[in-house]
Motif scaffolding. Structure first.
Motif, PDB file in Angstrom:
ATOM      1  N   ALA A  98      -2.777  -3.381  18.606  1.00 45.81           N
ATOM      2  CA  ALA A  98      -2.371  -3.133  19.813  1.00 45.81           C
ATOM      3  C   ALA A  98      -1.070  -2.131  19.948  1.00 45.81           C
ATOM      4  CB  ALA A  98      -2.144  -4.529  20.615  1.00 45.81           C
ATOM      5  N   ALA A  99      -0.242  -2.458  18.957  1.00 46.54           N
ATOM      6  CA  ALA A  99       0.946  -1.771  18.908  1.00 46.54           C
ATOM      7  C   ALA A  99       0.565  -0.389  18.372  1.00 46.54           C
ATOM      8  CB  ALA A  99       2.047  -2.169  18.049  1.00 46.54           C
ATOM      9  N   GLY A 100      -0.127  -0.170  17.367  1.00 46.42           N
ATOM     10  CA  GLY A 100      -0.556   0.931  16.903  1.00 46.42           C
ATOM     11  C   GLY A 100      -1.343   1.940  17.936  1.00 46.42           C
ATOM     12  N   SER A 101      -2.198   1.139  18.548  1.00 46.08           N
ATOM     13  CA  SER A 101      -3.109   1.751  19.805  1.00 46.08           C
ATOM     14  C   SER A 101      -1.989   2.290  20.866  1.00 46.08           C
ATOM     15  CB  SER A 101      -3.867   0.933  20.376  1.00 46.08           C
ATOM     16  OG  SER A 101      -4.936   0.556  19.287  1.00 46.08           O
ATOM     17  N   LEU A 102      -0.972   1.593  21.332  1.00 42.02           N
ATOM     18  CA  LEU A 102       0.038   2.256  22.358  1.00 42.02           C
ATOM     19  C   LEU A 102       0.763   3.275  21.745  1.00 42.02           C
ATOM     20  CD1 LEU A 102       1.291   1.431  25.077  1.00 42.02           C
ATOM     21  CD2 LEU A 102       2.739  -0.080  23.875  1.00 42.02           C
ATOM     22  N   ILE A 103       1.216   3.228  20.670  1.00 44.08           N
ATOM     23  CA  ILE A 103       1.795   4.341  20.018  1.00 44.08           C
ATOM     24  C   ILE A 103       0.928   5.642  19.930  1.00 44.08           C
ATOM     25  CG2 ILE A 103       3.055   5.158  17.602  1.00 44.08           C
ATOM     26  CD1 ILE A 103       3.915   2.445  17.420  1.00 44.08           C
ATOM     27  N   MET A 104      -0.066   5.512  19.561  1.00 46.97           N
ATOM     28  CA  MET A 104      -1.030   6.767  19.383  1.00 46.97           C
ATOM     29  C   MET A 104      -0.992   7.011  20.661  1.00 46.97           C
ATOM     30  SD  MET A 104      -3.880   5.651  16.535  1.00 46.97           S
ATOM     31  CE  MET A 104      -4.916   6.528  17.350  1.00 46.97           C
ATOM     32  N   LEU A 105      -1.335   6.587  21.979  1.00 46.11           N
ATOM     33  CA  LEU A 105      -1.484   6.879  23.148  1.00 46.11           C
ATOM     34  C   LEU A 105      -0.092   7.731  23.724  1.00 46.11           C
ATOM     35  CD1 LEU A 105      -3.178   6.958  25.800  1.00 46.11           C
ATOM     36  CD2 LEU A 105      -2.036   4.779  26.482  1.00 46.11           C
ATOM     37  N   VAL A 106       1.047   7.084  23.511  1.00 45.58           N
ATOM     38  CA  VAL A 106       2.176   7.741  23.793  1.00 45.58           C
ATOM     39  C   VAL A 106       2.244   9.165  23.003  1.00 45.58           C
ATOM     40  CG1 VAL A 106       4.736   7.566  23.552  1.00 45.58           C
ATOM     41  CG2 VAL A 106       3.308   5.437  24.266  1.00 45.58           C
ATOM     42  N   ILE A 107       2.022   9.005  21.817  1.00 43.21           N
ATOM     43  CA  ILE A 107       1.968  10.436  21.227  1.00 43.21           C
ATOM     44  C   ILE A 107       1.202  11.219  21.783  1.00 43.21           C
ATOM     45  CG2 ILE A 107       1.628  11.631  18.821  1.00 43.21           C
ATOM     46  CD1 ILE A 107       2.399   8.911  17.272  1.00 43.21           C
ATOM     47  N   VAL A 108      -0.176  10.900  22.086  1.00 41.96           N
ATOM     48  CA  VAL A 108      -1.114  12.010  22.654  1.00 41.96           C
ATOM     49  C   VAL A 108      -0.589  12.489  24.131  1.00 41.96           C
ATOM     50  CG1 VAL A 108      -3.464  12.002  23.894  1.00 41.96           C
ATOM     51  CG2 VAL A 108      -2.981  11.228  21.446  1.00 41.96           C
ATOM     52  N   VAL A 109      -0.272  11.634  24.815  1.00 38.66           N
ATOM     53  CA  VAL A 109       0.268  11.674  26.348  1.00 38.66           C
ATOM     54  C   VAL A 109       1.631  12.782  26.351  1.00 38.66           C
ATOM     55  CG1 VAL A 109       1.539  10.926  28.399  1.00 38.66           C
ATOM     56  CG2 VAL A 109      -0.606   9.749  27.405  1.00 38.66           C
ATOM     57  N   TYR A 110       2.421  12.554  25.192  1.00 39.83           N
ATOM     58  CA  TYR A 110       3.736  13.125  24.734  1.00 39.83           C
ATOM     59  C   TYR A 110       3.444  14.414  24.485  1.00 39.83           C
ATOM     60  CZ  TYR A 110       8.386  14.636  23.352  1.00 39.83           C
ATOM     61  OH  TYR A 110       9.300  15.239  23.105  1.00 39.83           O
ATOM     62  N   THR A 111       2.397  14.853  23.541  1.00 46.63           N
ATOM     63  CA  THR A 111       1.902  16.115  23.162  1.00 46.63           C
ATOM     64  C   THR A 111       1.260  17.030  24.241  1.00 46.63           C
ATOM     65  OG1 THR A 111       0.083  15.221  22.055  1.00 46.63           O
ATOM     66  CG2 THR A 111       2.286  15.488  20.750  1.00 46.63           C
ATOM     67  N   ASP A 112       0.658  16.405  25.076  1.00 48.81           N
ATOM     68  CA  ASP A 112      -0.166  17.131  26.113  1.00 48.81           C
ATOM     69  C   ASP A 112       0.728  17.239  27.437  1.00 48.81           C
ATOM     70  OD1 ASP A 112      -2.268  17.306  24.520  1.00 48.81           O
ATOM     71  OD2 ASP A 112      -3.317  15.662  25.251  1.00 48.81           O
ATOM     72  N   TRP A 113       1.834  16.436  27.542  1.00 45.87           N
ATOM     73  CA  TRP A 113       2.540  16.484  28.793  1.00 45.87           C
ATOM     74  C   TRP A 113       2.862  17.823  29.408  1.00 45.87           C
ATOM     75  CZ3 TRP A 113       3.034  12.396  31.776  1.00 45.87           C
ATOM     76  CH2 TRP A 113       3.922  12.552  32.811  1.00 45.87           C
ATOM     77  N   PRO A 114       3.388  18.898  28.661  1.00 47.14           N
ATOM     78  CA  PRO A 114       3.851  20.082  29.180  1.00 47.14           C
ATOM     79  C   PRO A 114       2.735  20.758  29.744  1.00 47.14           C
ATOM     80  CG  PRO A 114       4.713  19.921  26.894  1.00 47.14           C
ATOM     81  CD  PRO A 114       3.999  18.764  27.295  1.00 47.14           C
ATOM     82  N   GLN A 115       1.500  20.657  29.215  1.00 50.99           N
ATOM     83  CA  GLN A 115       0.329  21.470  29.928  1.00 50.99           C
ATOM     84  C   GLN A 115       0.044  20.880  31.072  1.00 50.99           C
ATOM     85  OE1 GLN A 115      -2.686  21.073  26.913  1.00 50.99           O
ATOM     86  NE2 GLN A 115      -1.572  22.171  25.288  1.00 50.99           N
TER      87      GLN A 115
END
Length: 53
Positions: A36-53
């Protein structure tokens, strides 16, 4: 080894087995938490990298 030593060895063995069984029972909770922690971290990374678009 005398009878008293044999009884002591058997008792220690049972305590060790009980500790191992207790640790293995906790693995399910630990693994689920890590996944669960790994999935949450991966989700945060994906959202953070796509946020400026």
């Amino acid at each position: 080894m005398g009878v008293a030593g044999w009884r002591f060895a058997q008792k220690r063995n049972m305590i060790g087995r009980a500790a191992i069984v207790a640790a293995l029972e906790e693995w399910a909770v630990i693994c689920a938490t890590v996944v669960a922690a790994g999935s949450l971290i991966m989700l945060v990374i994906v959202v953070y990298t796509d946020w400026p678009q």
